[in-house]
Each structure stands twice: as C-alpha cells, then as structure tokens.
Scaffold this motif. Structure first.
Motif, short mmCIF file in Angstrom:
data_model
loop_
_atom_site.label_atom_id
_atom_site.label_comp_id
_atom_site.label_asym_id
_atom_site.label_seq_id
_atom_site.Cartn_x
_atom_site.Cartn_y
_atom_site.Cartn_z
N ILE A 149 4.37 2.89 -9.84
CA ILE A 149 3.54 1.78 -10.29
C ILE A 149 4.39 0.60 -10.72
CG2 ILE A 149 1.77 1.07 -11.95
CD1 ILE A 149 0.88 3.12 -9.83
N THR A 150 5.51 0.83 -11.42
CA THR A 150 6.36 -0.29 -11.90
C THR A 150 6.90 -1.08 -10.71
OG1 THR A 150 6.97 1.02 -13.82
CG2 THR A 150 8.37 -0.85 -13.26
N ARG A 151 7.37 -0.28 -9.72
CA ARG A 151 7.93 -0.99 -8.55
C ARG A 151 6.83 -1.71 -7.79
NH1 ARG A 151 9.61 1.63 -3.39
NH2 ARG A 151 10.88 0.09 -2.27
N ALA A 152 5.67 -1.13 -7.78
CA ALA A 152 4.56 -1.78 -7.09
C ALA A 152 4.19 -3.09 -7.77
CB ALA A 152 3.36 -0.84 -7.03
N LYS A 153 4.16 -3.08 -9.13
CA LYS A 153 3.85 -4.33 -9.85
C LYS A 153 4.87 -5.43 -9.54
CE LYS A 153 1.44 -2.27 -13.85
NZ LYS A 153 1.49 -2.08 -15.31
N GLN B 295 0.83 -1.20 0.00
CA GLN B 295 0.00 0.00 0.00
C GLN B 295 0.87 1.26 0.00
OE1 GLN B 295 -2.43 -0.55 3.45
NE2 GLN B 295 -4.11 -1.56 2.30
N ALA B 296 1.94 1.22 0.77
CA ALA B 296 2.83 2.39 0.85
C ALA B 296 3.48 2.66 -0.49
CB ALA B 296 3.87 2.15 1.93
N ILE B 297 3.89 1.59 -1.21
CA ILE B 297 4.53 1.76 -2.53
C ILE B 297 3.52 2.34 -3.53
CG2 ILE B 297 5.61 0.55 -4.47
CD1 ILE B 297 6.74 -1.42 -2.44
N VAL B 298 2.28 1.84 -3.46
CA VAL B 298 1.23 2.32 -4.39
C VAL B 298 0.96 3.79 -4.12
CG1 VAL B 298 -1.19 2.08 -5.02
CG2 VAL B 298 0.22 0.05 -4.75
N ARG B 299 0.88 4.13 -2.84
CA ARG B 299 0.59 5.54 -2.51
C ARG B 299 1.73 6.46 -2.95
NH1 ARG B 299 -1.68 3.47 2.38
NH2 ARG B 299 0.33 3.82 3.43
N SER B 300 2.96 5.87 -3.04
CA SER B 300 4.10 6.70 -3.48
C SER B 300 4.04 7.00 -4.98
CB SER B 300 5.42 6.00 -3.13
OG SER B 300 5.57 4.82 -3.90
#
Length: 622
Positions: free
Chosen positions: A447-451, A439-444
């Motif tokens: 998107i690529t890193r979140a995937k 969730q923290a990565i998505v909020r940052s």
C-alpha cells in the motif's frame, strides 16, 4: 566668266575616263560613267550645243533603268545646257526635280549634295544671291558629313557668292578653308584667283596683280577658259591701278583667249572699250562699246547695257558729239529704268523663292513633327500595352499565390488537427499502461508503494494534461514531464534500470517550443521493450542539445535491441510511425526538415541496445 570656271572645276573633279559601250549592253553604273566620260569634255570646251543631242538620245536608256543616280545626273547635265542657253527657269526646274528625287531615294545623300550645288549655281546666275548662298551653305555642311572631296568646290562657290553680296569677311573665311582642304591644282588655282579678287575688293591691287601673274605663268593650267579669266582680271587690276597700257594688253589677250574658247561676252568687250576710252582712243572705244551693247542686249544684261551706254555718252561728249551724247544718255536712263524694273523683278523672284523654300522647310518640319509624334504615340501605346500585360501577369501571379496561400493554410490546419489526433492516440496509450501498473502494485498488497506511485502518477498526469491543451509546449515543461515519467517507471521496476537526463545549460531560460510527448514514447520503448526482460540492470540515457533552430535529442539504452517478428517490435514500430508522422507535420509547419533515425547498436558494432536520434525544429513563442 567665273561661274563658267567654277563649272569647269566641278566637272573636272568628277570626270572619269570610260570607254564607250553599246547602249543595249549598258548597266546603270556604266551609263553614268559613259555620261561623265562623254558629256563632261564637251562642257569643258563650252560646246553645250553638242551635248544636248547626246543627252536626248540617252533619255530612253535613263528612263529604262529608272535608277535615281543616272536620272539625277541626267537632269543636272540637261540643266547645265539650259543654263548655258540662258533658260534659267528651265534649268532651275530640272535641278529641283533632281533634288526632289534624290531627297526621296538617295540614302547616301551624295546625289542630293550634287543637286544642291547645281541649284546654288542656277540661283546665282539668276542673281538670287541670298537664296544661292543659303543652298550653297546647306551643301557645304552636308559635304562635311558625307563627302569632303566636294568641299573645295563649295568653298570656291561660297567665297564668290559672299564677295558678290559684299560680305568680305565670310568670303575670306571660305577662301582660307578652301586652300586648307584643296589638293587638286585646279581647285587651288581657282581659289588663288578668288583670293586675288578679294585683295582687289580691299584695295590691295598690287597683291592681287602678283597673285594673278603667278597663275598666268603656271604651266599646269592651259585651259583657254582659265587663261582668258586670269588675263582679263589682270587687265582689270592694271586698269584700277591706272596702268592703262598694261591693262589694255592683258584685256586684249584675254578677249582673244575667250573668243578661242567661245566664251567672249559683253563684259569682255565693255572692259576693252572702257580702257580704250582712258587711253583717248575714242574710235576703238566706241567700236568695242557698241559690240558690248549688242551682246548685252542678247544676254538681257541691262546693267552692262546701261554702263556701256553711259560710257559711250561720255566719250561722245569728249569728242564733241553733244547731240549723240545726249541720245546716249537718254538711252542710258531708259536702260536704268529697265534695269530697275528687272532688279525689282529679280528681288520679288528671290523673295518668292525664299518663301517657297521656307514653306517647303516648314512642310518638312511639320511632317517630321507628325512623324515624331506618331512614333512617340506608338511608343507610349507599346508602353501601356506592356504595363497592362505586366499588370495582368502580376495579378495572375498574386491570385495564384493567394490560392497557394489558402491551400497552405488548409494544409497547416489539417496538419494541426492530425497532430492533435496523433497526440490523443499517444496519451490514452500511456495512461492505460500506467493504470495497469498501479493495479498490479495494489494487488501485490504494497500500500505504501502504491500511494507513492499514485502520487507521482498524479503529478505526471497533471503535467501531461496541462501540456495536452497546447500543440506546442516549452522545452522546460517537456523535460519536467519526462523526468517525472522516468521516476515513475523506476518505482515500477525497482533495480531493473537506471537513467540519466542531460540537457544543455540554460535551457530553462530558453524560450523555445516543441510538440508535447515527442521524446517520452522512445523512453517508454527503451524501458518496456529494451531492458524490461534483462537479467542485469539496464540504463536509459537522454541527451538534449541545441544547434541554432534545431533541437538534437538522443535516447539510448543498453537493452536487447530489436527482436524481429516479436510483439514488442510491432509496438515499437507503431510508436515510431506515429512519431514520424508528428515530425513530418512539424516540418511542414516550420518549413524546416524534421528527422528521426533509429539505430540497432549491435548492427553497427556499438554494443547492445537501441539508439534514437531526433532532429526537432524549434518554434519561438509569438
């Protein structure tokens, strides 16, 4: 005559000199010594008529002591008196009483031995030779076991009995045995005398004469009984050799010695009368034969009466007194009939005695068999009781082990359930933390890193779910899950830490099982609570080695170590407590001790960070 001589030897062998004492002060032992010291000398000089009053006076003292030794001795001495009086039935009854009492009470069997010797003498006097031999041989074998000093007397007795029975080889065997074991001169003298009789039986008269003349000249033997016996036997030997003058000389000497000792009998007079007949001194011959007839009648010796009467008839015929000769022959015939009847009577008595002995032996054998069967039955009953007791104990032990086994199974089942509960507490904790990071990565907005993060998380979650279905997973699967977790954490905290995982070679082919997610909580603690807030890059290392059936794991970081009182420390303690419980459960399941050690490196002077050591028991797949 020889039986009297045997009696003398027996009494001389057991004679003990003891001073007389007042009867009221006697003990059982002193009474026995008194009886031997007082009565035996009377027997030695053939004054049995003087012995009976003394024995009668001692009867109340013997009864008062009620001691089997003194009672048996008293019975045997009275039996000797009765036998000397010619009352052989009473003598046999007294000796039988002594045998019965000794058999019941004498543990040493010495009194039983003495009673058997006495019984064989009485049976021999009753002309029951076979029974006498049987009892004497029993005594002989008993003496070999308990009292070898009685062997000389028994060899004398058995040699005489076997000679009377015509069994000369047996007589010679006992004579040789007696001369071998005898030490006392009196015993050797009697055995030598019997050896002379043996030579006479086998027609070696000259050898017999030489032996008897040596005995006659031996100064150690001064007893009138012994001298009379030797001289009379020398006379018989010379008579058999045709030397009638020498025969008469020794027979008259022997008769004089026998009169002095009060042991003259029909045999002595008959032998002298027969020798006078050979010398044609008919008047002297008839006188001695008449005396022999009178004594034989008193002795009820029908055989010698017949022989004496027949010899008298022959002499009367030689001097021409035909009518008197015919009368003598007629008397000899009548005496033969009496002798025959007496012989039949004695034979029947002998058979009756043998039957009684056999019946008694059968009774003893039967009692011994019953006793043996009783002991055997008792032994078998004890064995059965022991076996039943063992079965009861074994059954109780098996029942106890079954109960313990059920209890252990329940404990293991409970432990497994507890492990599943603990694992279920660990897995949601980890998942919630990982979702929060995503969730923290998505909020940052990355998107690529979140995937990529969610892709790695999906693979890790799939491995975790697969492992979660089992209480034990292969070591290879646990290592893969651990490596996926570290890679995921490295994406979450870039440039914050590095990591290394070192596992022993060929672990991928090693078919061993461990509980899932047992190492991962310590790796998570190292990252989140150890190196997360460091200003410099940290490092987490995981080392896994195998030591037989144990897995040795080390999780080490170079973070800030323990911070007592902080919230992170509380979370570490909770994670550690849960893992410790899982290890305890695993130890119960495997029967091997599982161990965990958490070390603050700074406290040990090893630098910064925390070192965790795990010893995990391995399980083999079924």
């Amino acid at each position: 005559m020889l039986r009297t001589l045997l009696l003398i030897c027996m009494l001389l062998a057991c004679r003990q000199q003891m001073p007389s004492s007042v009867k009221s002060d006697m003990t059982a032992d002193s009474l026995a010594s008194y009886m031997r010291g007082t009565i035996n000398p009377i027997f030695n000089y053939n004054r049995t008529d003087s012995a009976l009053p003394i024995l009668d006076s001692l009867k109340p003292v013997v009864d008062r002591f009620n001691n089997y030794q003194t009672t048996c001795l008293w019975l045997r001495m009275v039996a000797i008196v009765k036998a000397a009086e010619g009352d052989l039935d009473s003598a046999q009854l007294l000796v039988q009483q002594a045998m019965d009492k000794a058999a019941k009470e004498d543990t040493t069997q010495r009194e039983l031995l003495a009673a058997k010797i006495g019984m064989s003498s009485v049976l021999a006097d009753k002309l029951e030779i076979d029974s006498a031999i049987e009892i004497a041989e029993e005594a002989y074998y008993l003496a070999h076991k308990i009292d070898r000093t009685a062997l000389p007397l028994l060899t004398i007795k058995l040699s005489k009995l076997h000679m009377d029975a015509g069994n000369l080889p047996a007589a010679r065997r006992y004579l040789e045995d007696g001369l071998r074991v005898s030490v006392k001169p009196a015993h050797r003298a009697v055995l030598t005398h019997e050896l002379a009789r043996y030579y006479e039986k086998i027609n070696k008269i000259d050898s017999a004469i030489i032996i008897l003349k040596q005995l006659e000249k031996d100064p150690r033997f001064f007893s009138p009984h012994f001298i009379a016996t030797v001289q009379e036997n020398l006379g018989a030997m010379y008579n058999a050799n045709g030397q009638y003058d020498l025969a008469l000389e020794y027979q008259l000497k022997g008769l004089a010695a026998a009169k002095k000792a009060h042991t003259d009998n029909s045999i002595s007079y008959f032998n002298v009368g027969t020798t006078y007949g050979f010398l044609k001194q008919h008047e002297a011959s008839i006188n001695y034969l008449d005396t022999a007839l009178l004594l034989a009648a008193e002795e009820e010796n029908w055989s010698f009466q017949r022989r004496a009467m027949y010899t008298k008839a022959t002499i009367l015929k030689d001097i021409g007194k035909k009518e008197a000769s015919w009368q003598a022959l007629d008397s000899a015939y009548n005496l033969y009939r009496v002798e025959l009847d007496s012989s039949i009577f004695h034979a029947s008595k002998d058979i009756e005695t043998r039957y009684q002995v056999k019946a008694k032996n059968d009774q003893i054998t039967s009692l011994a068999l019953i006793n043996s069967m009783t002991k055997k039955t008792s032994y078998q009953q004890r064995i059965i009781i022991y076996v039943l007791a063992c079965c009861v104990i074994l059954g109780g032990f098996i029942g106890y082990m079954q109960i313990k086994r059920r209890q252990l199974q329940l404990k293991l089942k409970e432990a497994t359930m507890q492990q599943q509960v603990l694992r279920s507490q660990m897995e949601p904790h980890y998942i919630f933390n990982t979702i929060a990071v995503a969730q923290a990565i998505v909020r940052s907005g990355d998107i690529t890193r979140a995937k990529e993060f969610l892709s790695r998380f999906g693979r890790l979650l799939r491995l975790s779910l697969e492992n979660a279905r089992q209480s034990l997973v292969p070591l290879e699967a646990e290592i893969k899950a651990l490596e996926s977790y570290l890679a995921l954490q490295a994406m979450q905290y870039p440039d914050k830490f590095t990591y290394s995982v070192e596992v022993y070679t060929e672990y991928e082919q090693d078919a061993v099982l461990i509980p899932p997610m047992l190492i991962q909580p310590f790796v998570e603690n190292a990252i989140l609570h150890g190196i997360h807030d460091l200003e410099h890059s940290g490092h987490v290392s995981v080392t896994v080695n195998r030591d037989n059936d144990m897995l040795i794991c080390q999780i080490e970081d170079n973070g800030r170590g323990f911070d007592n009182g902080s919230q992170s420390q509380h979370k570490r303690s909770l994670s550690t407590a849960i893992t410790q419980e899982r290890l305890d459960i695993l130890g119960k399941q495997t029967g091997k001790k599982a161990d965990m050690e958490v070390v603050d490196k700074q406290m040990k002077g090893l630098g910064n960070g925390v070192l965790v050591k795990l010893k995990i028991p391995l399980r083999q797949p079924k």
